[in-house]
Design an enzyme around this catalytic site. Structure first.
Site, PDB file in Angstrom:
ATOM      1  CE  LYS A 153      -1.773   2.854   2.803  1.00 37.70           C
ATOM      2  NZ  LYS A 153      -1.787   4.037   1.926  1.00 37.70           N
ATOM      3  N   GLY A 206       6.894   5.020   8.250  1.00 40.28           N
ATOM      4  CA  GLY A 206       6.047   6.208   8.357  1.00 40.28           C
ATOM      5  C   GLY A 206       6.238   6.850   9.713  1.00 40.28           C
ATOM      6  CB  SER A 207       4.170   9.249  11.542  1.00 41.43           C
ATOM      7  OG  SER A 207       2.941   8.555  11.512  1.00 41.43           O
ATOM      8  CB  THR A 208       6.820   7.715  16.007  1.00 40.06           C
ATOM      9  OG1 THR A 208       8.149   7.709  15.479  1.00 40.06           O
ATOM     10  CG2 THR A 208       6.815   7.011  17.348  1.00 40.06           C
ATOM     11  CB  VAL A 210       0.847   5.674  11.476  1.00 39.01           C
ATOM     12  CG1 VAL A 210       0.228   4.484  10.760  1.00 39.01           C
ATOM     13  CG2 VAL A 210      -0.004   6.912  11.220  1.00 39.01           C
ATOM     14  N   GLY A 211       2.987   4.148  13.527  1.00 43.90           N
ATOM     15  CA  GLY A 211       3.721   2.943  13.934  1.00 43.90           C
ATOM     16  C   GLY A 211       3.118   2.319  15.184  1.00 43.90           C
ATOM     17  CD  GLU A 228      12.806   3.945   8.434  1.00 41.06           C
ATOM     18  OE1 GLU A 228      12.911   4.766   9.383  1.00 41.06           O
ATOM     19  OE2 GLU A 228      12.683   4.284   7.262  1.00 41.06           O
ATOM     20  CB  CYS A 262      13.056   8.761   8.591  1.00 41.18           C
ATOM     21  SG  CYS A 262      13.684   7.627   7.373  1.00 41.18           S
ATOM     22  CD  GLU A 352      10.350  12.514  11.548  1.00 40.39           C
ATOM     23  OE1 GLU A 352       9.239  11.993  11.754  1.00 40.39           O
ATOM     24  OE2 GLU A 352      11.292  11.910  11.002  1.00 40.39           O
TER      25      GLU A 352
HETATM   26  P1  NDP Z   1       1.914   8.339   8.068  1.00 39.83           P
HETATM   27  O1  NDP Z   1       2.627   7.540   9.079  1.00 39.83           O
HETATM   28  O2  NDP Z   1       0.536   8.772   8.329  1.00 39.83           O
HETATM   29  O3  NDP Z   1       1.895   7.573   6.652  1.00 39.83           O
HETATM   30  C1  NDP Z   1       2.729   6.504   6.293  1.00 39.83           C
HETATM   31  C2  NDP Z   1       1.914   5.394   5.649  1.00 39.83           C
HETATM   32  O4  NDP Z   1       1.010   4.849   6.616  1.00 39.83           O
HETATM   33  C3  NDP Z   1       1.043   5.860   4.490  1.00 39.83           C
HETATM   34  O5  NDP Z   1       0.984   4.847   3.502  1.00 39.83           O
HETATM   35  C4  NDP Z   1      -0.297   6.037   5.141  1.00 39.83           C
HETATM   36  O6  NDP Z   1      -1.364   5.927   4.243  1.00 39.83           O
HETATM   37  C5  NDP Z   1      -0.309   4.878   6.105  1.00 39.83           C
HETATM   38  N1  NDP Z   1      -1.266   5.041   7.203  1.00 39.83           N
HETATM   39  C6  NDP Z   1      -1.738   6.188   7.748  1.00 39.83           C
HETATM   40  N2  NDP Z   1      -2.618   5.915   8.730  1.00 39.83           N
HETATM   41  C7  NDP Z   1      -2.690   4.568   8.830  1.00 39.83           C
HETATM   42  C8  NDP Z   1      -3.416   3.676   9.646  1.00 39.83           C
HETATM   43  N3  NDP Z   1      -4.242   4.101  10.600  1.00 39.83           N
HETATM   44  N4  NDP Z   1      -3.252   2.364   9.458  1.00 39.83           N
HETATM   45  C9  NDP Z   1      -2.414   1.904   8.507  1.00 39.83           C
HETATM   46  N5  NDP Z   1      -1.715   2.689   7.689  1.00 39.83           N
HETATM   47  C10 NDP Z   1      -1.822   4.015   7.846  1.00 39.83           C
HETATM   48  O7  NDP Z   1       2.789   9.574   7.742  1.00 39.83           O
HETATM   49  P2  NDP Z   1       2.230  10.966   7.153  1.00 39.83           P
HETATM   50  O8  NDP Z   1       2.190  10.831   5.716  1.00 39.83           O
HETATM   51  O9  NDP Z   1       0.983  11.429   7.812  1.00 39.83           O
HETATM   52  O10 NDP Z   1       3.377  11.928   7.650  1.00 39.83           O
HETATM   53  C11 NDP Z   1       3.303  12.450   8.981  1.00 39.83           C
HETATM   54  C12 NDP Z   1       4.652  12.517   9.597  1.00 39.83           C
HETATM   55  O11 NDP Z   1       5.206  11.198   9.692  1.00 39.83           O
HETATM   56  C13 NDP Z   1       5.685  13.264   8.801  1.00 39.83           C
HETATM   57  O12 NDP Z   1       5.570  14.621   8.959  1.00 39.83           O
HETATM   58  C14 NDP Z   1       6.934  12.678   9.370  1.00 39.83           C
HETATM   59  O13 NDP Z   1       7.223  13.291  10.598  1.00 39.83           O
HETATM   60  C15 NDP Z   1       6.590  11.239   9.584  1.00 39.83           C
HETATM   61  N6  NDP Z   1       6.997  10.365   8.468  1.00 39.83           N
HETATM   62  C16 NDP Z   1       8.124   9.632   8.600  1.00 39.83           C
HETATM   63  C17 NDP Z   1       8.549   8.864   7.552  1.00 39.83           C
HETATM   64  C18 NDP Z   1       9.779   8.066   7.630  1.00 39.83           C
HETATM   65  O14 NDP Z   1      10.414   7.839   6.602  1.00 39.83           O
HETATM   66  N7  NDP Z   1      10.139   7.561   8.784  1.00 39.83           N
HETATM   67  C19 NDP Z   1       7.854   8.823   6.289  1.00 39.83           C
HETATM   68  C20 NDP Z   1       6.649   9.593   6.256  1.00 39.83           C
HETATM   69  C21 NDP Z   1       6.273  10.334   7.315  1.00 39.83           C
HETATM   70  P3  NDP Z   1      -2.056   7.211   3.551  1.00 39.83           P
HETATM   71  O15 NDP Z   1      -1.033   8.277   3.501  1.00 39.83           O
HETATM   72  O16 NDP Z   1      -2.402   6.687   2.227  1.00 39.83           O
HETATM   73  O17 NDP Z   1      -3.210   7.533   4.382  1.00 39.83           O
END
Ligand code: NDP
Length: 450
Positions: A153, A206-208, A210-211, A228, A262, A352
């Protein structure tokens, strides 16, 4: 529901896509489950050959993929090309790793035990918008090499390169159902993958925040997870460093990918004795960063990913910063390179930003540098600049992060493990270590008695 995909450098729509929902996610998991027996039965050398073909196709379509990534993420085209180059390398690496990741024989009383590396099954990969194709490949490579099937996804903001890659996967001869890309909302499709009883693992970047949800959701079915997550890494400049070199490199350690990285070294820690001298050079080097049209060959920084994200980034800069660079005054989610003097207690040093804003923080001595570098809930990356080899190793061992570089900004390589300590996540991507996260160890005892 349709999804409009924008070019963040122009704010213009570049694609309209149908969004998947829970039903489509369930269908994709069923297809992946059905494809599993066939894929895991493919002989290792043949699986390697298919991955190698995929790597070659990525190379063949490198310019097309780089353009897609540049237009969808707003990345400078030169950076997008380098990233696509890494994607091909990742598939080459894991093609070569397929038949080099194996078990052991262990002498035990009454016989021998042998361990085998078994695929996990169907894995769900959830990836972000900052390095869409790169991060997808870091997960796909080891997952496929180990014999898993995959539902991927991509982030809603940046699904285009993953969709094109899915076509190349089929063209490479990898059977249908082994890789499915699902465009949909994280809170719908992502959440369904996390909860689905037939998904064995979630590989998430992704974000901590959502992690945390991924971990909670995975608990219901005891799913394996690799996380990650975010970072707040330190770039530590000691007085004995090659200050000119460190200052010239420092902007790219934090402003690459417009700071949406990140690994961004977004806390720049400078020893007090060289603070003013280093800062002057750092400001000058930041002034020279070329911000503008991602299609230009010499552009070094593009826009942020979205209007909403630009608002978040802007909220970190109160008042007049130490330095603010130039950015186009035109459509596009532009934000200039910004330097802010701070203490490690300020919000800018704790959270961050994920944008081109660096916190500049002085430190007294080695112990103080280590204390400040570690005073964060994150633990992903960082750099140390010094000419003293002993100090470099001492400080590198003391800093609580998963990857570090000495006299360099770069700590991500195909061959080496990548991942975080503390709230930057766990599990390792890249290198041979990633294969451990996409396989189970099975131990079989064979009696030699009677
Ligand atoms: P998210 O963690 O929201 O998004 C990362 C992925 O998770 C996307 O594919 C997103 O889908 C998906 N996602 C979001 N919500 C859920 C959920 N409840 N269950 C399962 N999957 C989910 O990051 P954001 O895009 O909102 O960015 C926010 C902040 O996160 C950034 O400002 C940054 O601080 C951090 N970040 C860190 C990253 C890294 O490389 N470590 C990468 C991206 C963000 P969708 O977007 O399609 O809703």
């Amino acid at each position: 529901m349709t999804l409009t995909v924008l070019n963040p450098a122009t704010e213009e729509p570049i694609a309209e896509l149908e969004q998947a929902g829970v039903e489509e996610a369930d269908e994709a998991v069923t297809r992946a489950r059905e494809a599993l027996p066939g894929w895991r039965a493919v002989a290792p050398a043949d699986r390697a050959r298919l991955l190698r073909r995929l790597a070659a196709l990525v190379e063949e379509h490198a310019e097309e993929l780089a353009l897609i990534e540049s237009q969808n993420v707003g990345k400078p085209i030169s950076g997008a090309r380098a990233e696509v180059g890494m994607v091909a390398q990742v598939f080459h690496f894991y093609a070569g790793a397929v038949d080099k990741h194996y078990g052991e024989t262990i002498p035990v009383a009454g016989g021998v035990a042998a361990t085998f590396r078994e695929p996990l099954g169907v894995v769900g990969l959830i990836v972000p918008w900052n390095f869409p194709l790169n991060i997808s490949s870091w997960k796909l490579g080891p997952a496929l090499a180990c014999g898993n099937t995959v539902v991927l996804k991509p982030a809603e903001l940046t699904p285009l390169s993953a969709l094109r890659l899915a076509e190349l996967v089929l063209e490479a001869g990898i059977p249908g159902g082994v890789v499915t890309v699902l465009v949909g909302k994280g809170s719908v499709v992502g959440q369904r993958l996390i909860e689905h009883p037939d998904v064995a693992k979630i590989g998430f970047t992704g974000s901590t925040e959502v992690g945390r949800l991924v971990m909670q959701g995975a608990a219901g079915t005891i799913k394996r997870v690799t996380l990650e997550l975010g970072g707040k890494s330190a770039n530590v400049i000691f007085e004995d460093a090659d200050l000119e070199r460190a200052a010239a490199a420092a902007p790219y350690g934090v402003f690459d990918n417009a700071g949406q990285d990140c690994c961004a070294r977004s806390r720049v820690l400078i020893q007090e004795s060289v603070y003013d001298r280093f800062l002057d050079m750092f400001v000058e080097a930041t002034r020279r960063v070329k911000v503008g049209d991602p299609a230009r060959e010499d552009t070094e920084m593009g826009p942020l990913i979205s209007a909403q994200h630009r608002e978040t980034v802007a909220s970190f800069v109160d008042g007049e910063p130490l330095f603010r660079g130039d950015a186009p005054d035109a459509p596009g989610f532009w934000f200039p390179c910004t330097l802010v003097e701070a203490t490690n207690e300020d919000r800018i040093a704790r959270e961050e930003v994920f944008g081109p804003v660096a916190a500049v923080i002085p430190f007294r001595d080695e112990a103080d540098a280590i204390r400040i570098a570690n005073d964060t809930p994150y633990g992903l990356s960082g750099s140390i600049w010094t000419r003293d080899g002993g100090r470099a190793l001492r400080v590198a061992r003391a800093i609580e992060t998963g990857v570090l570089s000495v006299n360099s900004n770069s700590s991500v390589r195909v061959q080496t493990p990548f991942g975080g300590f503390k709230q930057s996540g766990f599990g390792r991507e890249l290198g041979m270590q990633a294969l451990d996260g996409y396989s189970e160890v099975k131990s079989i005892f064979i009696s030699t008695e009677g």
